[in-house]
Every structure is written in structure tokens, then in C-alpha cells.
Design a protein around this motif. Structure first.
Motif, PDB file in Angstrom:
ATOM      1  N   ALA A 187       0.824  -1.205   0.000  1.00  0.00           N
ATOM      2  CA  ALA A 187       0.000   0.000   0.000  1.00  0.00           C
ATOM      3  C   ALA A 187       0.860   1.258   0.000  1.00  0.00           C
ATOM      4  O   ALA A 187       0.506   2.265  -0.623  1.00  0.00           O
ATOM      5  CB  ALA A 187      -0.930  -0.012   1.213  1.00  0.00           C
ATOM      6  N   ALA A 188       1.999   1.212   0.686  1.00  0.00           N
ATOM      7  CA  ALA A 188       2.873   2.382   0.744  1.00  0.00           C
ATOM      8  C   ALA A 188       3.426   2.736  -0.628  1.00  0.00           C
ATOM      9  O   ALA A 188       3.695   3.905  -0.922  1.00  0.00           O
ATOM     10  CB  ALA A 188       4.023   2.125   1.720  1.00  0.00           C
ATOM     11  N   VAL A 189       3.617   1.728  -1.487  1.00  0.00           N
ATOM     12  CA  VAL A 189       4.076   1.962  -2.863  1.00  0.00           C
ATOM     13  C   VAL A 189       2.915   2.459  -3.716  1.00  0.00           C
ATOM     14  O   VAL A 189       3.031   3.446  -4.454  1.00  0.00           O
ATOM     15  CB  VAL A 189       4.685   0.686  -3.459  1.00  0.00           C
ATOM     16  CG1 VAL A 189       5.051   0.890  -4.928  1.00  0.00           C
ATOM     17  CG2 VAL A 189       5.918   0.262  -2.671  1.00  0.00           C
ATOM     18  N   ALA A 190       1.788   1.781  -3.620  1.00  0.00           N
ATOM     19  CA  ALA A 190       0.625   2.159  -4.424  1.00  0.00           C
ATOM     20  C   ALA A 190       0.210   3.600  -4.165  1.00  0.00           C
ATOM     21  O   ALA A 190      -0.239   4.305  -5.080  1.00  0.00           O
ATOM     22  CB  ALA A 190      -0.532   1.209  -4.144  1.00  0.00           C
ATOM     23  N   ALA A 191       0.385   4.075  -2.939  1.00  0.00           N
ATOM     24  CA  ALA A 191      -0.009   5.447  -2.591  1.00  0.00           C
ATOM     25  C   ALA A 191       0.825   6.491  -3.316  1.00  0.00           C
ATOM     26  O   ALA A 191       0.400   7.643  -3.450  1.00  0.00           O
ATOM     27  CB  ALA A 191       0.103   5.639  -1.080  1.00  0.00           C
ATOM     28  N   LEU A 192       2.016   6.098  -3.805  1.00  0.00           N
ATOM     29  CA  LEU A 192       2.923   7.050  -4.464  1.00  0.00           C
ATOM     30  C   LEU A 192       2.967   6.870  -5.977  1.00  0.00           C
ATOM     31  O   LEU A 192       3.807   7.469  -6.645  1.00  0.00           O
ATOM     32  CB  LEU A 192       4.339   6.883  -3.890  1.00  0.00           C
ATOM     33  CG  LEU A 192       4.503   7.185  -2.396  1.00  0.00           C
ATOM     34  CD1 LEU A 192       5.897   6.780  -1.923  1.00  0.00           C
ATOM     35  CD2 LEU A 192       4.267   8.664  -2.115  1.00  0.00           C
ATOM     36  N   ARG A 193       2.057   6.069  -6.524  1.00  0.00           N
ATOM     37  CA  ARG A 193       2.184   5.699  -7.928  1.00  0.00           C
ATOM     38  C   ARG A 193       2.003   6.864  -8.889  1.00  0.00           C
ATOM     39  O   ARG A 193       2.386   6.761 -10.058  1.00  0.00           O
ATOM     40  CB  ARG A 193       1.198   4.584  -8.269  1.00  0.00           C
ATOM     41  CG  ARG A 193      -0.263   4.942  -8.131  1.00  0.00           C
ATOM     42  CD  ARG A 193      -1.101   3.685  -8.271  1.00  0.00           C
ATOM     43  NE  ARG A 193      -2.531   3.950  -8.260  1.00  0.00           N
ATOM     44  CZ  ARG A 193      -3.461   3.001  -8.232  1.00  0.00           C
ATOM     45  NH1 ARG A 193      -3.083   1.727  -8.202  1.00  0.00           N
ATOM     46  NH2 ARG A 193      -4.730   3.293  -8.233  1.00  0.00           N
ATOM     47  N   ASP A 194       1.428   7.978  -8.449  1.00  0.00           N
ATOM     48  CA  ASP A 194       1.251   9.132  -9.330  1.00  0.00           C
ATOM     49  C   ASP A 194       2.363  10.172  -9.174  1.00  0.00           C
ATOM     50  O   ASP A 194       2.305  11.233  -9.800  1.00  0.00           O
ATOM     51  CB  ASP A 194      -0.104   9.796  -9.073  1.00  0.00           C
ATOM     52  CG  ASP A 194      -1.271   8.892  -9.454  1.00  0.00           C
ATOM     53  OD1 ASP A 194      -1.127   8.142 -10.438  1.00  0.00           O
ATOM     54  OD2 ASP A 194      -2.301   8.919  -8.760  1.00  0.00           O
ATOM     55  N   ALA A 195       3.373   9.873  -8.336  1.00  0.00           N
ATOM     56  CA  ALA A 195       4.471  10.823  -8.151  1.00  0.00           C
ATOM     57  C   ALA A 195       5.274  10.939  -9.441  1.00  0.00           C
ATOM     58  O   ALA A 195       5.735   9.930  -9.983  1.00  0.00           O
ATOM     59  CB  ALA A 195       5.380  10.361  -7.012  1.00  0.00           C
ATOM     60  N   PRO A 196       5.474  12.157  -9.974  1.00  0.00           N
ATOM     61  CA  PRO A 196       6.193  12.310 -11.241  1.00  0.00           C
ATOM     62  C   PRO A 196       7.680  11.991 -11.091  1.00  0.00           C
ATOM     63  O   PRO A 196       8.245  12.085 -10.001  1.00  0.00           O
ATOM     64  CB  PRO A 196       5.979  13.783 -11.599  1.00  0.00           C
ATOM     65  CG  PRO A 196       5.782  14.458 -10.275  1.00  0.00           C
ATOM     66  CD  PRO A 196       5.056  13.465  -9.415  1.00  0.00           C
ATOM     67  N   TYR A 197       8.282  11.613 -12.213  1.00  0.00           N
ATOM     68  CA  TYR A 197       9.729  11.387 -12.211  1.00  0.00           C
ATOM     69  C   TYR A 197      10.424  12.714 -11.912  1.00  0.00           C
ATOM     70  O   TYR A 197      10.117  13.740 -12.534  1.00  0.00           O
ATOM     71  CB  TYR A 197      10.174  10.847 -13.571  1.00  0.00           C
ATOM     72  CG  TYR A 197      11.650  10.567 -13.671  1.00  0.00           C
ATOM     73  CD1 TYR A 197      12.224   9.509 -12.984  1.00  0.00           C
ATOM     74  CD2 TYR A 197      12.481  11.378 -14.452  1.00  0.00           C
ATOM     75  CE1 TYR A 197      13.585   9.244 -13.069  1.00  0.00           C
ATOM     76  CE2 TYR A 197      13.839  11.121 -14.545  1.00  0.00           C
ATOM     77  CZ  TYR A 197      14.390  10.055 -13.852  1.00  0.00           C
ATOM     78  OH  TYR A 197      15.742   9.805 -13.941  1.00  0.00           O
TER      79      TYR A 197
END
Length: 373
Positions: free
Chosen positions: A172-182
Motif C-alpha cells: 500500500a505504501a508503494v501504491a499510494a505514491l504511484r502518481d508521483a512524477p519522475y
């Protein structure tokens, strides 16, 4: 007057390394959100789980790995598995799950064998681009085979209709950041480099990466900010190497904040385990992948090839992973930030950040009666 029945109980059969446990945890989180009851069937190592799995009703049964063992050890392992199946049969009669979902590894075998024998709906999830030994044993018996990769080797062609490509569920901690831009990388700004060696670190990364960075031009070394996971016994030597090269570093044997560090990274150097590859693609971060060469069936090389073929990473086999080769690769990449950004985009397109939801949908399909049933 009608009484409402309790929500269905789903049993998860999982244990062992992060590659088997992380997708089980991700699925558990989604199923709990959807109102299902859950139970975890695992082996003795299940006592150490935290997070969502650590909060589940947990049942520990006997299990034993067979691959790579001597004849006597294999006999003992088969006996352990047999006892585990008997324990699992008794357990399933008592808890009466609506479905049992396995995540590979020998810890999943007794629960899945008992579920199949009892006629309970079943599915397995394969994390790697090679069908693992435990899942190979179960594949012909279970109802569905969910895969992380679009193409998976060692699958009997007769079983292809069972395959569903859903991706690799991430924490979940990864999925929560999936929209963070490069993160943008300009010509003079700091370069964030992350080195991950798997759950125990990797000695080859501790030896090669510092030596490679030391060969880069001084102006480039001053821009590098490296965070590296090392084995405890390697920490002091790696720290001295970076200090001698004038490179700013953060070294730990375990990073509790890997998702945040991945998000901040311009480039990752890592092994090619299933959970690492899944997190790289879920977040869209470019990587140099160095597969562990001694894994059974060489599944890490298959994982790395799959991402490289999609343009999201560069594979360097361990035999060719030298300081000179890595320095040349890094010097080229850091001088062409556009390549890193494009590779990040390819990595993101190769990922399935909604894999946990897709797997939960598959589970729901197993237990939802079809019209006319």
C-alpha cells in the motif's frame, strides 16, 4: 425474518520471502476494504509478519522445501509437506473458506493441496516471469493462475486458458505514491542514486558500485547523492570508499522508507526480484538490474529481460557487472538525462499499479455464483 450471513472468508496461503509475502499483503488490504473476512495459512515463519498480514487470523502448519536438497533432506521435506496437508485438511474443514489463494513457495503447498482435494475454489499468483516450482506443482489442479508478467515460462501449454495477467500487487505504501512524477534532472543539480540489494543486501553491489562511481569525473561525483543498502559487515568499507571518492552517501542495512526513496531516485541499481521489479514499474523509475545468478530456474534474469524488453531498465549480468562497465554506463546515462526520463516512462507503462485490485476481482469471481448455479 431474515438474518444476514457473515461475509465470505478468504484464506491466503503464503510464506517465505518478500516476493511471496508482499502480494499477499497487498491483496489482503484490498479484500479487507471490500468487507471480506481473511485467514492466513503459513509456516513457522508467519509469526514474524507485521503489517496487514500480522493482523490476520493466522494458522501455522508444517511445510518443507524440496528444491536443491540432498536425498535425505528431500525425504524429510516430503514428510513435512505430508503432515502439513493433513493439518491443512483439518483446518479447512473447521474454518470453511469460500476460496483459498496461494502465492508460491513451499509454505503454500499444503494449504493449496488440501483446498483442491476439498473442492474449494482456488487460484495461485506467480510473481516471476518463470513459473516457480511450487506453483508448477499446483498449476494443473487450481482454478486460475494469476501472473505478474504477460509472458511466463515453464507453463504447460494446456494450462494457458487458466492464465490471467493481473500484474504484481505492491504494498500500500508503494501504491499510494504511484502518481508521483519522475523528478527532473537538470545539468548541474544533484543526482539521486538508489542501490538496493534485496532483503539481505548484495556483496557484489557493495564492491562494484563504489569502485565504479570513483571512476567518474570529479564534477559528476560531486553531484551524486547515493543511498545504498549494504550487508551489515560491508557498511564500514563502503562508507570509506565513498568518503575517499568525495561522494555523499546514506548507507543502511535496511531502509524502512524504500517507497519514498524510490520516488526520489533518478536511477536505481538493484537485483531483479519480483517485488523490486514490481515497485520500480509501479512507480516508473529506471533501473540497472543485476540478477542474482544462482536463483533456482534463474527467474531474476527472466524478470530483468521482461522489463528491459519494455524499455524500462538495463540488464547487466553479474559476470559483466564490473566497475569499468558500470562506470561507462553511468557516465553515459548521467550525461543524457532525457534517456533516463524516457526509460522511467517505459517502466511506468510496463507496470500494473492496480494489480491488487485486479487480483481481488479475480478472487471475487471465484466465489460469486454464476447465473443458473
Amino acid at each position: 425474518m431474515t438474518t444476514s450471513s457473515p461475509p465470505p472468508l478468504i484464506a491466503l496461503a503464503a510464506g517465505g520471502t518478500g516476493g511471496h509475502v508482499f502480494p499477499a499483503e497487498a491483496l489482503a488490504g484490498i479484500l479487507l476494504e471490500r468487507g471480506y473476512r481473511l485467514a492466513l495459512i503459513t509456516d513457522r515463519r508467519g509469526a514474524a509478519y507485521g503489517g496487514t498480514l500480522g493482523r490476520l487470523e493466522t494458522h501455522r502448519i508444517r511445510a518443507g522445501g524440496i528444491a536443491g536438497r540432498g536425498a535425505l533432506s528431500k525425504l524429510r521435506a516430503v514428510a513435512e509437506l505430508g503432515l502439513g496437508v493433513l493439518q491443512a485438511r483439518s483446518l479447512l474443514k473447521r474454518i470453511r473458506p469460500a476460496a483459498v489463494i496461494g502465492f508460491g513457495g513451499y509454505a503454500s503447498i499444503p494449504g493449496m493441496v488440501a483446498a483442491v482435494a476439498a473442492g474449494i475454489p482456488t487460484a495461485i499468483h506467480e510473481q516471476n516471469a518463470v513459473l516457480g516450482r511450487a506453483n508448477r506443482l499446483l498449476a494443473s489442479r487450481v482454478g486460475r493462475i494469476a501472473t505478474s508478467f504477460a509472458e511466463v515460462s515453464h507453463v504447460d501449454p494446456r494450462l494457458l486458458p487458466k492464465l490471467v495477467h493481473i500484474g504484481m500487487p505492491v504494498r500500500a505504501a508503494v501504491a499510494a505514491l504511484r502518481d508521483a512524477p519522475y523528478p527532473p534532472l537538470d545539468g548541474d543539480g544533484p543526482i539521486q542514486l538508489l542501490v538496493l540489494g534485496g532483503s539481505q543486501g548484495a556483496r557484489v553491489l557493495s564492491e562494484v558500485v563504489p569502485a565504479a562511481l570513483a571512476q567518474l569525473p570529479a564534477a559528476l561525483r560531486l553531484r551524486i547523492r547515493i543511498a545504498q543498502q549494504c550487508r551489515p559487515e560491508d557498511l564500514d568499507g563502503v562508507a570509506r570508499a565513498y568518503e575517499g571518492a568525495g561522494i555523499a552517501c546514506t548507507l543502511q542495512s535496511f531502509f524502512a522508507d524504500v517507497p519514498e526513496r524510490l520516488t526520489a531516485a533518478h536511477l536505481v541499481i538493484a537485483r531483479a526480484g519480483a517485488s523490486t521489479v514490481a515497485e520500480l514499474t509501479a512507480l516508473g523509475r529506471p533501473a540497472i538490474l543485476v540478477p542474482y545468478p544462482f536463483a533456482i530456474d534463474d527467474h531474476q534474469t527472466a524478470n530483468a529481460h521482461a522489463i528491459e524488453n519494455n524499455g524500462g531498465a538495463w540488464l547487466m549480468d553479474q559476470a559483466g557487472f564490473t566497475a569499468e562497465a558500470l562506470a561507462a554506463r553511468l557516465g553515459s546515462l548521467f550525461s543524457q538525462p532525457g534517456i533516463l526520463a524516457r526509460t522511467a516512462g517505459c517502466a511506468a507503462r510496463a507496470g500494473r499499479p492496480d494489480a491488487a485490485e485486479r487480483l481481488a476481482d479475480l478472487v471475487a469471481g471465484l466465489i460469486t455464483p454464476m447465473p443458473g448455479d
